[in-house]
Design a protein around this motif. Structure first.
Motif, PDB file in Angstrom:
ATOM      1  N   SER A  75     -11.190   3.490  30.681  1.00 58.71           N
ATOM      2  CA  SER A  75     -10.291   4.574  31.073  1.00 58.71           C
ATOM      3  C   SER A  75      -8.887   4.351  30.516  1.00 58.71           C
ATOM      4  CB  SER A  75     -10.246   4.678  32.599  1.00 58.71           C
ATOM      5  OG  SER A  75      -9.246   5.565  33.022  1.00 58.71           O
ATOM      6  N   ASP A  76      -8.399   3.120  30.563  1.00 60.86           N
ATOM      7  CA  ASP A  76      -7.064   2.822  30.025  1.00 60.86           C
ATOM      8  C   ASP A  76      -6.951   3.198  28.557  1.00 60.86           C
ATOM      9  OD1 ASP A  76      -5.871   1.764  32.350  1.00 60.86           O
ATOM     10  OD2 ASP A  76      -6.757  -0.209  31.996  1.00 60.86           O
ATOM     11  N   ARG A  77      -8.048   3.147  27.844  1.00 62.71           N
ATOM     12  CA  ARG A  77      -8.018   3.361  26.395  1.00 62.71           C
ATOM     13  C   ARG A  77      -8.592   4.719  25.975  1.00 62.71           C
ATOM     14  NH1 ARG A  77      -6.657  -0.875  23.815  1.00 62.71           N
ATOM     15  NH2 ARG A  77      -7.708  -0.277  21.874  1.00 62.71           N
ATOM     16  N   THR A  78      -8.875   5.577  26.946  1.00 64.87           N
ATOM     17  CA  THR A  78      -9.410   6.909  26.647  1.00 64.87           C
ATOM     18  C   THR A  78      -8.289   7.858  26.240  1.00 64.87           C
ATOM     19  OG1 THR A  78     -11.285   6.653  28.159  1.00 64.87           O
ATOM     20  CG2 THR A  78     -10.620   8.901  27.627  1.00 64.87           C
ATOM     21  N   ARG A  79      -8.548   8.678  25.235  1.00 61.99           N
ATOM     22  CA  ARG A  79      -7.606   9.695  24.787  1.00 61.99           C
ATOM     23  C   ARG A  79      -8.349  11.028  24.730  1.00 61.99           C
ATOM     24  NH1 ARG A  79      -5.269   5.960  26.074  1.00 61.99           N
ATOM     25  NH2 ARG A  79      -3.730   4.694  24.966  1.00 61.99           N
ATOM     26  N   SER A  80      -7.818  12.059  25.406  1.00 60.53           N
ATOM     27  CA  SER A  80      -8.477  13.368  25.410  1.00 60.53           C
ATOM     28  C   SER A  80      -7.479  14.441  25.825  1.00 60.53           C
ATOM     29  CB  SER A  80      -9.666  13.372  26.379  1.00 60.53           C
ATOM     30  OG  SER A  80      -9.230  13.499  27.721  1.00 60.53           O
ATOM     31  N   LYS A  84      -6.622  10.508  30.270  1.00 56.89           N
ATOM     32  CA  LYS A  84      -7.501   9.341  30.179  1.00 56.89           C
ATOM     33  C   LYS A  84      -8.310   9.072  31.442  1.00 56.89           C
ATOM     34  CE  LYS A  84      -3.478   6.267  30.902  1.00 56.89           C
ATOM     35  NZ  LYS A  84      -2.751   5.114  30.339  1.00 56.89           N
ATOM     36  N   ARG A  85      -7.963   9.733  32.535  1.00 60.72           N
ATOM     37  CA  ARG A  85      -8.683   9.488  33.793  1.00 60.72           C
ATOM     38  C   ARG A  85      -9.688  10.591  34.111  1.00 60.72           C
ATOM     39  NH1 ARG A  85      -6.685   4.495  33.244  1.00 60.72           N
ATOM     40  NH2 ARG A  85      -4.420   4.440  33.415  1.00 60.72           N
ATOM     41  N   ASN A 199      -3.543  13.397  26.535  1.00 63.99           N
ATOM     42  CA  ASN A 199      -2.943  12.245  25.852  1.00 63.99           C
ATOM     43  C   ASN A 199      -3.633  11.981  24.515  1.00 63.99           C
ATOM     44  OD1 ASN A 199      -5.392  11.259  26.810  1.00 63.99           O
ATOM     45  ND2 ASN A 199      -4.598   9.214  27.213  1.00 63.99           N
ATOM     46  N   GLN A 200      -4.211  13.047  23.934  1.00 67.00           N
ATOM     47  CA  GLN A 200      -4.992  12.856  22.714  1.00 67.00           C
ATOM     48  C   GLN A 200      -4.176  12.332  21.547  1.00 67.00           C
ATOM     49  OE1 GLN A 200      -4.213  15.693  24.166  1.00 67.00           O
ATOM     50  NE2 GLN A 200      -4.148  17.460  22.766  1.00 67.00           N
TER      51      GLN A 200
END
Length: 410
Positions: A75-80, A84-85, A199-200
């Motif tokens: 989750s910390d490293r997710t970008r979308s 990220k959550r 935060n993409q």
């Protein structure tokens, strides 16, 4: 002037979204884990029910310990576009609902073990990212106030899950379907209310070698003393709570010798008391902690009072002692829940790994919910029900001592 005034207001929308999010996963979890699943086991494996509850808890503990860290780090490293959550909260909610449906169509204990393990993984895909929103989006000066929303929801979800589930003791499948609806509706509503910004375009630092390993393990750098004191203190308090909650149905039926109808009625009364006591004290404790500037004192006080509450059923195998536990323990657990997450975000070793580290701290909640029934099962099998309340009291006292030893939080 107007802009400054707006900036100084607590982000209540996020608080409401967090509260709905907690209800989305915790209410179904408590309803199924503490009432509907034990009732199902009474029907399909009555002779082994106590042992199977403990075995399910053990499986859950192992899976949760791994999944909490992994999903937090991912989750910390997710970008979308949804942040990220949010993607993890949505995917985890759907997976939890599928697991509940599978429980309704199996009568095989080994298959049930597998489903429960998958469910625990999916559950932790929701919990860690949801908690990290408090760290991501809430300013430091309002963490106690917004944490109180989490605490109110926690105080409501625990007893309300039992209240709702107890209405379905003779219709377990319908009860689980009700929990599926709650999981999905509230899960999607939560992310809609929070409306996490996208935060993409944010950069993700590549991880190699040692960095990659550290991204998926317990923190090893920074000020770790307080982090681990809080982790084990929380583990003991939550475990003490679930020593009782995990076996509350059997406490009424086996320890207090009540039939299913009277047990259901007593469960509803106890849970209603727990809900209102917890809700009231959770609502006021977060703002009080912000005002007096002392999260730690509130945690220590809650631990001691909760210890008194969990000891009550030892004195008499009668329903009034469980109601006394609900009044005393419910009030204390409301205080604890209100400032729990404010404590968590105040002792993180690294903000960049917030979800992963909060996921590890949340292991105290997840593992406590699992450790409590394991401890209770061992003691019930060896010595009967009465001493489980003493064990819960000792856990509370030690937990309070560990909170008192924290230095970075007043």
């Amino acid at each position: 002037m107007d802009t400054q005034t707006v900036k100084k207001r607590p982000p209540y929308r996020i608080g409401v979204g967090l509260a709905v999010g907690v209800l989305s996963w915790l209410l179904p979890y408590v309803g199924v884990n503490s009432t509907l699943l034990p009732r199902l086991l009474q029907q399909i494996a009555p002779a082994q029910k106590v042992q199977i509850v403990a075995e399910l808890a053990t499986i859950g503990m192992i899976v949760a310990a791994i999944a909490n860290v992994i999903f937090g780090a991912l989750s910390d490293r997710t970008r979308s576009k949804r942040g990220k959550r949010t993607p993890w909260i949505i995917a985890g909610s759907i997976a939890c609902a599928i697991c509940f449906w599978l429980i309704t169509i199996t009568t095989s204990i080994p298959v049930l073990f597998v489903i429960w393990g998958v469910y625990q993984a999916a559950l932790n895909a929701v919990v860690g990212p949801l908690l990290a929103i408090l760290s991501d989006l809430v300013p430091k000066e309002f963490k106690g106030t917004i944490s109180s929303f989490y605490g109110i929801a926690n105080s409501v979800a625990n007893p309300l899950g039992t209240i709702v589930a107890s209405q379905f003791l003779t219709k377990v499948t319908m009860g689980i379907w009700t929990m599926i609806a709650i999981e999905l509706i509230l899960g999607f509503l939560s992310v809609a209310i929070i409306h996490e910004p996208g935060n993409q375009d944010a950069e993700v630092e590549p991880l190699h070698g040692k960095q990659l390993l550290e991204a998926f393990i317990f923190p090893v750098h920074g000020d770790l003393r307080d982090f681990y004191l809080a982790l084990f203190g929380k583990l003991l308090i939550v475990a003490a709570h679930y020593v009782i909650v995990g076996y509350q149905l059997y406490i009424f039926t086996d320890y207090m010798k009540m039939n299913a109808g009277k047990a259901a009625s007593s469960l509803s009364i106890m849970s209603t008391i727990l809900m209102f006591a917890g809700m009231i004290f959770a609502a006021v404790s977060g703002p009080i902690a912000d005002k007096i500037g002392s999260i730690k004192k509130m945690m220590v006080f809650a631990s001691i009072v909760f210890g008194i509450g969990v000891l009550m059923p030892m004195f008499d195998a009668a329903p009034w002692t469980m109601f006394a536990y609900a009044i005393i323990g419910g009030s204390a657990y409301g205080i604890y829940n209100s400032v729990d997450q404010a404590l968590n975000v105040s002792i993180l070793p690294s903000k960049e790994a917030a979800a992963k580290d909060l996921g590890i701290l949340n292991l105290a909640n997840t593992l406590g919910q699992i450790l409590g029934p394991i401890v209770a099962s061992v003691m019930i099998t060896a010595m009967g029900y009465r001493l489980i309340f003493v064990a819960a009291f000792v856990m509370c006292v030690i937990g309070g001592i560990l909170f008192q030893m924290i230095r970075r939080v007043n």
